[in-house]
Design a protein around this motif. Structure first.
Motif, PDB file in Angstrom:
ATOM      1  N   ASN A 137      12.914  19.888 -12.853  1.00  0.00           N
ATOM      2  CA  ASN A 137      12.429  20.604 -11.668  1.00  0.00           C
ATOM      3  C   ASN A 137      11.176  19.785 -11.148  1.00  0.00           C
ATOM      4  O   ASN A 137      10.919  19.956  -9.845  1.00  0.00           O
ATOM      5  CB  ASN A 137      11.644  21.812 -12.163  1.00  0.00           C
ATOM      6  N   ILE A 138      10.482  18.890 -11.815  1.00  0.00           N
ATOM      7  CA  ILE A 138       9.489  18.079 -11.316  1.00  0.00           C
ATOM      8  C   ILE A 138      10.110  16.824 -10.166  1.00  0.00           C
ATOM      9  O   ILE A 138       9.683  16.680  -9.230  1.00  0.00           O
ATOM     10  CB  ILE A 138       8.741  17.189 -12.400  1.00  0.00           C
ATOM     11  N   ALA A 139      11.384  16.634 -10.498  1.00  0.00           N
ATOM     12  CA  ALA A 139      11.997  15.517  -9.701  1.00  0.00           C
ATOM     13  C   ALA A 139      12.206  16.295  -8.342  1.00  0.00           C
ATOM     14  O   ALA A 139      12.022  15.730  -7.185  1.00  0.00           O
ATOM     15  CB  ALA A 139      13.274  15.088 -10.281  1.00  0.00           C
ATOM     16  N   VAL A 145       0.807  -1.029  -0.094  1.00  0.00           N
ATOM     17  CA  VAL A 145      -0.123   0.187   0.039  1.00  0.00           C
ATOM     18  C   VAL A 145       0.919   1.365  -0.095  1.00  0.00           C
ATOM     19  O   VAL A 145       1.798   1.499   0.704  1.00  0.00           O
ATOM     20  CB  VAL A 145      -0.964   0.067   1.114  1.00  0.00           C
ATOM     21  N   TYR A 146       0.354   2.253  -0.744  1.00  0.00           N
ATOM     22  CA  TYR A 146       1.261   3.533  -0.698  1.00  0.00           C
ATOM     23  C   TYR A 146       0.108   4.381  -1.126  1.00  0.00           C
ATOM     24  O   TYR A 146      -1.017   4.298  -1.620  1.00  0.00           O
ATOM     25  CB  TYR A 146       2.432   3.334  -1.617  1.00  0.00           C
ATOM     26  N   SER A 147       0.485   5.888  -1.085  1.00  0.00           N
ATOM     27  CA  SER A 147      -0.307   7.047  -1.489  1.00  0.00           C
ATOM     28  C   SER A 147       0.528   7.924  -2.417  1.00  0.00           C
ATOM     29  O   SER A 147       1.787   7.227  -2.993  1.00  0.00           O
ATOM     30  CB  SER A 147      -0.788   7.806  -0.264  1.00  0.00           C
ATOM     31  N   GLY A 148      -0.011   8.883  -2.764  1.00  0.00           N
ATOM     32  CA  GLY A 148       0.951   9.884  -3.739  1.00  0.00           C
ATOM     33  C   GLY A 148       0.364  10.854  -4.430  1.00  0.00           C
ATOM     34  O   GLY A 148      -0.997  11.054  -4.308  1.00  0.00           O
ATOM     35  N   HIS A 149       0.980  11.960  -4.965  1.00  0.00           N
ATOM     36  CA  HIS A 149       0.699  12.975  -5.749  1.00  0.00           C
ATOM     37  C   HIS A 149       0.726  12.599  -7.307  1.00  0.00           C
ATOM     38  O   HIS A 149       1.705  12.029  -7.634  1.00  0.00           O
ATOM     39  CB  HIS A 149       1.569  14.025  -5.603  1.00  0.00           C
ATOM     40  N   GLN A 150      -0.453  12.645  -8.046  1.00  0.00           N
ATOM     41  CA  GLN A 150      -0.563  12.421  -9.244  1.00  0.00           C
ATOM     42  C   GLN A 150      -0.769  13.648  -9.984  1.00  0.00           C
ATOM     43  O   GLN A 150      -1.902  14.446  -9.815  1.00  0.00           O
ATOM     44  CB  GLN A 150      -1.692  11.300  -9.672  1.00  0.00           C
ATOM     45  N   PHE A 151      -0.079  13.824 -11.060  1.00  0.00           N
ATOM     46  CA  PHE A 151      -0.114  15.484 -11.727  1.00  0.00           C
ATOM     47  C   PHE A 151      -0.293  16.418 -10.993  1.00  0.00           C
ATOM     48  O   PHE A 151      -1.009  17.481 -11.003  1.00  0.00           O
ATOM     49  CB  PHE A 151      -1.278  15.208 -12.845  1.00  0.00           C
ATOM     50  N   GLY A 152       0.415  16.264  -9.838  1.00  0.00           N
ATOM     51  CA  GLY A 152       0.589  17.545  -8.813  1.00  0.00           C
ATOM     52  C   GLY A 152      -0.673  17.650  -7.993  1.00  0.00           C
ATOM     53  O   GLY A 152      -0.605  18.463  -6.977  1.00  0.00           O
ATOM     54  N   CYS A 194      12.180  10.743 -21.953  1.00  0.00           N
ATOM     55  CA  CYS A 194      10.952  11.272 -21.313  1.00  0.00           C
ATOM     56  C   CYS A 194      10.199  10.437 -20.624  1.00  0.00           C
ATOM     57  O   CYS A 194       9.735   9.320 -21.244  1.00  0.00           O
ATOM     58  CB  CYS A 194      10.260  12.037 -22.344  1.00  0.00           C
ATOM     59  N   HIS A 195      10.059  10.398 -19.325  1.00  0.00           N
ATOM     60  CA  HIS A 195       9.379   9.493 -18.419  1.00  0.00           C
ATOM     61  C   HIS A 195       8.008   9.254 -18.725  1.00  0.00           C
ATOM     62  O   HIS A 195       7.275   8.337 -18.822  1.00  0.00           O
ATOM     63  CB  HIS A 195       9.795   9.480 -16.774  1.00  0.00           C
ATOM     64  N   GLY A 196       7.477  10.721 -18.535  1.00  0.00           N
ATOM     65  CA  GLY A 196       5.956  10.865 -19.134  1.00  0.00           C
ATOM     66  C   GLY A 196       4.978  10.613 -17.760  1.00  0.00           C
ATOM     67  O   GLY A 196       3.960  11.323 -18.140  1.00  0.00           O
ATOM     68  N   VAL A 197       5.393  10.221 -16.689  1.00  0.00           N
ATOM     69  CA  VAL A 197       4.144  10.262 -15.496  1.00  0.00           C
ATOM     70  C   VAL A 197       5.132  10.165 -14.265  1.00  0.00           C
ATOM     71  O   VAL A 197       4.908   9.267 -13.630  1.00  0.00           O
ATOM     72  CB  VAL A 197       3.137   8.965 -15.854  1.00  0.00           C
ATOM     73  N   MET A 198       5.813  11.234 -13.893  1.00  0.00           N
ATOM     74  CA  MET A 198       6.734  11.530 -12.745  1.00  0.00           C
ATOM     75  C   MET A 198       5.791  11.797 -11.523  1.00  0.00           C
ATOM     76  O   MET A 198       6.180  12.646 -10.651  1.00  0.00           O
ATOM     77  CB  MET A 198       7.968  12.576 -12.940  1.00  0.00           C
ATOM     78  N   ASN A 257       3.367  11.939 -23.057  1.00  0.00           N
ATOM     79  CA  ASN A 257       2.172  11.233 -22.396  1.00  0.00           C
ATOM     80  C   ASN A 257       1.048  12.120 -23.032  1.00  0.00           C
ATOM     81  O   ASN A 257       0.598  13.260 -22.747  1.00  0.00           O
ATOM     82  CB  ASN A 257       2.079  11.541 -20.935  1.00  0.00           C
ATOM     83  N   HIS A 258       0.125  11.361 -23.749  1.00  0.00           N
ATOM     84  CA  HIS A 258      -1.264  11.846 -24.308  1.00  0.00           C
ATOM     85  C   HIS A 258      -2.078  12.432 -23.225  1.00  0.00           C
ATOM     86  O   HIS A 258      -2.891  13.201 -23.518  1.00  0.00           O
ATOM     87  CB  HIS A 258      -1.755  10.906 -25.330  1.00  0.00           C
ATOM     88  N   SER A 259      -1.884  11.827 -22.198  1.00  0.00           N
ATOM     89  CA  SER A 259      -2.785  11.987 -20.771  1.00  0.00           C
ATOM     90  C   SER A 259      -2.491  13.325 -20.303  1.00  0.00           C
ATOM     91  O   SER A 259      -3.116  13.860 -19.453  1.00  0.00           O
ATOM     92  CB  SER A 259      -2.601  10.958 -19.734  1.00  0.00           C
ATOM     93  N   ASP A 260      -1.341  13.875 -20.485  1.00  0.00           N
ATOM     94  CA  ASP A 260      -0.409  14.999 -19.826  1.00  0.00           C
ATOM     95  C   ASP A 260      -1.081  16.374 -20.540  1.00  0.00           C
ATOM     96  O   ASP A 260      -0.128  16.869 -21.115  1.00  0.00           O
ATOM     97  CB  ASP A 260       0.901  15.047 -19.744  1.00  0.00           C
ATOM     98  N   THR A 261      -2.149  16.671 -20.413  1.00  0.00           N
ATOM     99  CA  THR A 261      -2.866  17.817 -21.287  1.00  0.00           C
ATOM    100  C   THR A 261      -2.147  19.092 -20.978  1.00  0.00           C
ATOM    101  O   THR A 261      -2.165  20.048 -21.724  1.00  0.00           O
ATOM    102  CB  THR A 261      -4.154  17.717 -21.293  1.00  0.00           C
ATOM    103  N   GLY A 262      -1.632  18.962 -19.721  1.00  0.00           N
ATOM    104  CA  GLY A 262      -0.749  20.534 -19.204  1.00  0.00           C
ATOM    105  C   GLY A 262       0.555  20.389 -19.425  1.00  0.00           C
ATOM    106  O   GLY A 262       1.080  21.578 -19.151  1.00  0.00           O
ATOM    107  N   GLY A 263       1.245  19.460 -19.890  1.00  0.00           N
ATOM    108  CA  GLY A 263       2.487  19.508 -20.299  1.00  0.00           C
ATOM    109  C   GLY A 263       3.379  19.490 -18.668  1.00  0.00           C
ATOM    110  O   GLY A 263       4.521  19.699 -18.763  1.00  0.00           O
ATOM    111  N   ARG A 264       2.677  18.738 -17.761  1.00  0.00           N
ATOM    112  CA  ARG A 264       3.612  18.990 -16.574  1.00  0.00           C
ATOM    113  C   ARG A 264       4.913  18.242 -16.514  1.00  0.00           C
ATOM    114  O   ARG A 264       5.926  18.602 -16.057  1.00  0.00           O
ATOM    115  CB  ARG A 264       2.575  18.320 -15.428  1.00  0.00           C
ATOM    116  N   TYR A 265       4.789  17.305 -17.377  1.00  0.00           N
ATOM    117  CA  TYR A 265       5.812  16.110 -17.483  1.00  0.00           C
ATOM    118  C   TYR A 265       6.711  16.199 -18.625  1.00  0.00           C
ATOM    119  O   TYR A 265       7.348  15.103 -19.257  1.00  0.00           O
ATOM    120  CB  TYR A 265       5.404  14.572 -17.111  1.00  0.00           C
ATOM    121  N   ALA A 266       6.542  17.414 -19.427  1.00  0.00           N
ATOM    122  CA  ALA A 266       7.342  17.650 -20.439  1.00  0.00           C
ATOM    123  C   ALA A 266       8.860  17.527 -20.223  1.00  0.00           C
ATOM    124  O   ALA A 266       9.438  17.340 -19.075  1.00  0.00           O
ATOM    125  CB  ALA A 266       7.189  18.999 -21.134  1.00  0.00           C
TER     126      ALA A 266
END
Length: 505
Positions: free
Chosen positions: A312-314, A94-101, A263-267, A297-306
């Protein structure tokens, strides 16, 4: 019961633990020893009529598994989840987390089941089946992985390892005709993943967010004692030292990503390894034409993980980890101080790697500008990333024209090339042939471009795994010349830009 209903019923019935297979491996179950707050015991759910899709003999060697046995029917059943393995203690963590911020709350291994650890010559290695069926953390999912994403993860895990980038490994991938619904009906597959640990930033976030500070400390002690023992030997707070050490490893990993155009795509924080490993290969991509703002990542509409946002995301993710560890520290400043070195470590690590790509043995004043000028030229002319660096490597002891041909801004490139050549030749003991050899051993000829993976997937869907095997062999030797297989290092076809990769798998 109809055949489809019988298949679905079998897909939701865990494997029988009464009959187990002895692989002759020395299994340990340290994560299971943490206690029930950390996981739920869960056996894999079998798949009908499994078949081999691909195997990695090198990973078999890593965990001490006989290569010949890996091709056996018993191995096929074991690594599909159809046969219990003696000595293992299957569980989903079990874990939790932040997804797309955004805080996503409880997550967990929704389709991955940890079998245990193999006590191998290279050290303890966790073995995990991804796509092995429903777990208590599957949420609205089905616990399965599909063939296309499983092939991509299998190939990229081994490709990244061959490039020298810290990563989880992949022992094998198996497939089944069992239907899995995504955007369309696809078929199921299971990837057997291997890593020293699959503990993520999200594991710490889970216990911290839920006020389970005793478990948070227990987890932190487990990680420190087993993976970062030096943190106890340093003065000060060992958990602050842990955060600083994780930040340093993450900085090196991300610098390697940037240097190879990955590009990882979903950090998300639940996809970040506490050991600084590349994990959870989903909508990744190696750059074709160089575009710093490329979104894979086609799901990354905001380009967070460009691509250009990954460093910076890391840091953002490390900050989230620091927040999770605050209950174990003296104050917030202790966490901030532990994270501060990342700001210098990451760009310094990246510059060292860019210098190596340029054939420069050490970093000097002006090298950052030399690199930045080049990258701007490449971006303006959309120069193919991998082909440019490979041609430049040859140009260290050969003609520059093949590199120049990649640019529309010929005069601007000529000016840059003059600076580069002067910088090369100014190095003490410069030898053109030696520099060329070093650059060819740094700049790969082949990477897992999207279209190469897509071609292998299309063949595999037809039951032909020969293209996958051919590509795998090339990716395992990325710096070697591709005699007779130059197509794997060629420019991507026009249709490659239309490939869309999303979070669905």
């Amino acid at each position: 019961m109809s055949a489809p209903m019988a298949t679905m019923a079998a897909m939701n019935r865990p494997v029988d633990l009464a009959a187990s297979l002895d692989l002759g491996l020395p299994w340990r179950n340290r994560f299971a020893g943490l206690g029930e707050a950390f996981y739920t015991l869960r056996s894999p759910t079998p798949l009908p009529a499994p078949e081999w899709v691909g195997t990695s003999p090198a990973v078999a060697d890593l965990i001490g598994l006989d290569r010949a046995w890996l091709a056996s029917p018993a191995a096929l059943d074991a690594f599909t989840g159809n046969l219990a393995i003696a000595g293992t203690q299957p569980l989903a963590s079990v874990y939790s987390g932040h997804q797309f911020g955004h805080w996503a709350g409880q997550l967990g291994d929704g389709r991955a089941i940890l079998l245990g650890e193999v006590d191998a010559a290279a050290g303890l290695q966790e073995v995990q089946l991804k796509g092995a069926g429903l777990t208590p953390y599957s949420r609205m999912g089905d616990g399965r992985a599909v063939l296309r994403s499983s092939i991509r993860e299998f190939l990229c895990s081994e490709a990244m390892h061959a490039l020298g980038i810290p990563t989880s490994r992949a022992l094998c991938v198996t497939g089944s005709h069992a239907p899995v619904r995504r955007e369309e009906i696809e078929t199921a597959a299971v990837v057997t993943r291997v890593a020293p640990s699959f503990i993520r930033f999200g594991h710490f976030e889970h216990f911290s967010h839920n006020g389970m500070h005793d478990e948070l400390r227990q987890l932190a002690d487990f990680v420190v004692d087993n993976f970062y023992p030096a943190c106890r030997q340093q003065p000060g707070n060992p958990y602050a030292a842990l955060l600083e050490a994780v930040a340093a490893r993450t900085a090196e990993m991300v610098a390697q990503w940037q240097a190879v155009g990955f590009c990882h795509g979903v950090m998300n924080t639940d996809n970040m390894s506490i050991l600084g490993l590349t994990i959870d290969y989903g909508p990744f991509q190696f750059l074709d034409a160089f575009n710093p703002g490329h979104i894979c990542n086609h799901s990354d509409t905001g380009g967070r993980y460009a691509y250009n946002r990954q460093p910076n995301i890391a840091y953002w993710n490390l900050f989230a980890l620091g927040q999770a560890l605050l209950p174990l520290m003296d104050d917030q400043q202790q966490a901030l101080d532990a994270l501060e070195p990342y700001k210098a470590l990451m760009p310094a690590a990246l510059q060292r790697r860019m210098n190596a790509k340029l054939g420069l043995s050490e970093v000097q004043d002006g090298d950052a500008d030399l690199t930045e000028t080049l990258m701007k030229l490449m971006a303006t002319d959309a120069v193919d990333f991998t082909i440019f660096w490979r041609r430049l490597s040859h140009a260290a002891n050969g003609p520059l024209e093949p590199v120049r041909d990649l640019f529309l801004q010929r005069e601007a490139f000529d000016t840059w090339a003059g600076r580069w050549q002067a910088r090369l030749q100014a190095q003490a003991g410069f030898d053109a042939a030696t520099t060329q050899a070093q650059m060819l051993a740094t700049n790969p000829q082949v990477v897992l471009r999207n279209h190469l993976g897509e071609l292998a997937i299309q063949r595999a869907r037809q039951g032909d795994f020969s293209e996958l095997a051919r590509l795998q062999n090339a990716l395992e030797h990325p710096f070697e010349a591709l005699a007779g297989q130059e197509d794997l290092a060629a420019f991507p076809p026009d249709w490659a830009s239309q490939i869309e990769i999303s979070c669905s798998s």
